[in-house]
Scaffold this motif. Structure first.
Motif, PDB file in Angstrom:
ATOM      1  N   TRP A 251       0.832  -1.197   0.000  1.00 43.88           N
ATOM      2  CA  TRP A 251       0.000   0.000   0.000  1.00 43.88           C
ATOM      3  C   TRP A 251       0.875   1.258   0.000  1.00 43.88           C
ATOM      4  O   TRP A 251       0.635   2.188  -0.776  1.00 43.88           O
ATOM      5  CB  TRP A 251      -0.939  -0.014   1.214  1.00 43.88           C
ATOM      6  CG  TRP A 251      -1.804   1.193   1.291  1.00 43.88           C
ATOM      7  CD1 TRP A 251      -2.928   1.455   0.574  1.00 43.88           C
ATOM      8  CD2 TRP A 251      -1.567   2.340   2.107  1.00 43.88           C
ATOM      9  NE1 TRP A 251      -3.423   2.691   0.899  1.00 43.88           N
ATOM     10  CE2 TRP A 251      -2.606   3.253   1.846  1.00 43.88           C
ATOM     11  CE3 TRP A 251      -0.593   2.674   3.032  1.00 43.88           C
ATOM     12  CZ2 TRP A 251      -2.696   4.480   2.485  1.00 43.88           C
ATOM     13  CZ3 TRP A 251      -0.678   3.904   3.673  1.00 43.88           C
ATOM     14  CH2 TRP A 251      -1.723   4.790   3.394  1.00 43.88           C
ATOM     15  N   ILE A 252       1.893   1.285   0.858  1.00 40.25           N
ATOM     16  CA  ILE A 252       2.798   2.437   0.923  1.00 40.25           C
ATOM     17  C   ILE A 252       3.497   2.637  -0.427  1.00 40.25           C
ATOM     18  O   ILE A 252       3.576   3.753  -0.942  1.00 40.25           O
ATOM     19  CB  ILE A 252       3.831   2.258   2.059  1.00 40.25           C
ATOM     20  CG1 ILE A 252       3.134   2.387   3.419  1.00 40.25           C
ATOM     21  CG2 ILE A 252       4.980   3.258   1.938  1.00 40.25           C
ATOM     22  CD1 ILE A 252       3.995   1.958   4.595  1.00 40.25           C
TER      23      ILE A 252
ATOM     24  N   THR B 268       2.595   1.672  -3.450  1.00 36.93           N
ATOM     25  CA  THR B 268       1.721   2.110  -4.550  1.00 36.93           C
ATOM     26  C   THR B 268       1.142   3.498  -4.290  1.00 36.93           C
ATOM     27  O   THR B 268       0.969   4.271  -5.227  1.00 36.93           O
ATOM     28  CB  THR B 268       0.580   1.099  -4.779  1.00 36.93           C
ATOM     29  OG1 THR B 268      -0.141   0.891  -3.572  1.00 36.93           O
ATOM     30  CG2 THR B 268       1.127  -0.219  -5.284  1.00 36.93           C
ATOM     31  N   LYS B 269       0.852   3.824  -3.046  1.00 40.75           N
ATOM     32  CA  LYS B 269       0.282   5.143  -2.722  1.00 40.75           C
ATOM     33  C   LYS B 269       1.259   6.259  -3.082  1.00 40.75           C
ATOM     34  O   LYS B 269       0.879   7.277  -3.629  1.00 40.75           O
ATOM     35  CB  LYS B 269      -0.071   5.209  -1.234  1.00 40.75           C
ATOM     36  CG  LYS B 269      -0.524   6.565  -0.763  1.00 40.75           C
ATOM     37  CD  LYS B 269      -1.866   6.495  -0.153  1.00 40.75           C
ATOM     38  CE  LYS B 269      -2.275   7.832   0.409  1.00 40.75           C
ATOM     39  NZ  LYS B 269      -3.284   8.470  -0.370  1.00 40.75           N
ATOM     40  N   TRP B 270       2.530   6.081  -2.747  1.00 42.17           N
ATOM     41  CA  TRP B 270       3.525   7.112  -3.003  1.00 42.17           C
ATOM     42  C   TRP B 270       4.411   6.789  -4.202  1.00 42.17           C
ATOM     43  O   TRP B 270       5.403   7.475  -4.433  1.00 42.17           O
ATOM     44  CB  TRP B 270       4.364   7.348  -1.746  1.00 42.17           C
ATOM     45  CG  TRP B 270       3.565   8.122  -0.725  1.00 42.17           C
ATOM     46  CD1 TRP B 270       3.284   9.445  -0.758  1.00 42.17           C
ATOM     47  CD2 TRP B 270       2.927   7.596   0.433  1.00 42.17           C
ATOM     48  NE1 TRP B 270       2.499   9.788   0.328  1.00 42.17           N
ATOM     49  CE2 TRP B 270       2.265   8.670   1.075  1.00 42.17           C
ATOM     50  CE3 TRP B 270       2.825   6.338   1.013  1.00 42.17           C
ATOM     51  CZ2 TRP B 270       1.534   8.517   2.245  1.00 42.17           C
ATOM     52  CZ3 TRP B 270       2.102   6.191   2.172  1.00 42.17           C
ATOM     53  CH2 TRP B 270       1.472   7.268   2.774  1.00 42.17           C
ATOM     54  N   GLU B 271       4.047   5.765  -4.960  1.00 37.89           N
ATOM     55  CA  GLU B 271       4.757   5.375  -6.180  1.00 37.89           C
ATOM     56  C   GLU B 271       6.268   5.316  -5.958  1.00 37.89           C
ATOM     57  O   GLU B 271       7.058   5.916  -6.690  1.00 37.89           O
ATOM     58  CB  GLU B 271       4.397   6.322  -7.325  1.00 37.89           C
ATOM     59  CG  GLU B 271       2.919   6.293  -7.648  1.00 37.89           C
ATOM     60  CD  GLU B 271       2.507   7.301  -8.708  1.00 37.89           C
ATOM     61  OE1 GLU B 271       3.363   8.056  -9.212  1.00 37.89           O
ATOM     62  OE2 GLU B 271       1.312   7.329  -9.035  1.00 37.89           O
TER      63      GLU B 271
ATOM     64  N   ASN C  86      -5.151  -3.571  -6.289  1.00 31.74           N
ATOM     65  CA  ASN C  86      -5.736  -2.903  -5.132  1.00 31.74           C
ATOM     66  C   ASN C  86      -5.314  -3.612  -3.844  1.00 31.74           C
ATOM     67  O   ASN C  86      -4.745  -4.700  -3.882  1.00 31.74           O
ATOM     68  CB  ASN C  86      -7.265  -2.828  -5.247  1.00 31.74           C
ATOM     69  CG  ASN C  86      -7.909  -4.194  -5.366  1.00 31.74           C
ATOM     70  OD1 ASN C  86      -7.664  -5.085  -4.564  1.00 31.74           O
ATOM     71  ND2 ASN C  86      -8.748  -4.363  -6.388  1.00 31.74           N
TER      72      ASN C  86
END
Length: 161
Positions: A97-98, A100-103, A114
């Motif tokens: 999640w971290i 992908t959220k901040w690429e 997801n």
């Protein structure tokens, strides 16, 4: 009779939980370390050894050595792996999640679209990847240790004759 069975089941689960605690704590430290080493630019081939599968295999051998003399050693091994493996995979999902959220671009962000997919695959499939080889290796360790113990007893009894 039912109460005694319940107490035995509860104590077996409690024993497995106690065995898994240390491994879970190490996994919770190890996974972020691997993540940060990857962020620092170390290649995957250099940090591959710092992973949950290797940790699981190490603990499976440790538990096999520790449990071989116990009444329900194989059950305790399996329960310990069933407790440890899914819990140890949660940080991987969070790091997905971290990432992908901040690429960020680590390997944690690959493969899933997801968080639900990442969680299911990391906790579900990832746990099986740990449990199956861990149980096989731990079982082999228990068998070797039990056989070794039997050999020592036979040798001692032959010497005493």
């Amino acid at each position: 009779m039912k109460t005694e069975l319940y107490i035995n089941q509860k104590s077996t689960i409690q024993r497995a939980l106690n065995l898994a605690k240390k491994a879970i704590l190490i996994a919770f430290v190890l996974t972020p370390i691997r993540f940060f080493l990857e962020l620092a630019g170390l290649p995957e081939s250099a940090i591959f050894i710092i992973g949950l599968l290797w940790l699981t295999l190490g603990f499976a051998i440790y538990w096999g050595i520790k449990l071989y003399n116990e009444k329900h050693s194989y059950l305790l091994l399996l329960l310990s792996l069933l407790i440890f493996s899914p819990i140890s995979r949660f940080p991987v999902s969070v790091l997905w999640w971290i990432d992908t959220k901040w690429e960020i671009g680590t390997h944690y962000g690959f493969y899933f679209k997801n968080f639900g997919q990442a969680l299911l695959n990391q906790v579900g499939y990832g746990s099986l990847v740990q449990i199956i080889p861990g149980f096989i290796l731990g079982s082999i360790t228990i068998a070797i240790m039990s056989n070794r113990k039997g050999s020592i007893k036979k040798t001692n009894s032959l010497e005493n004759e």
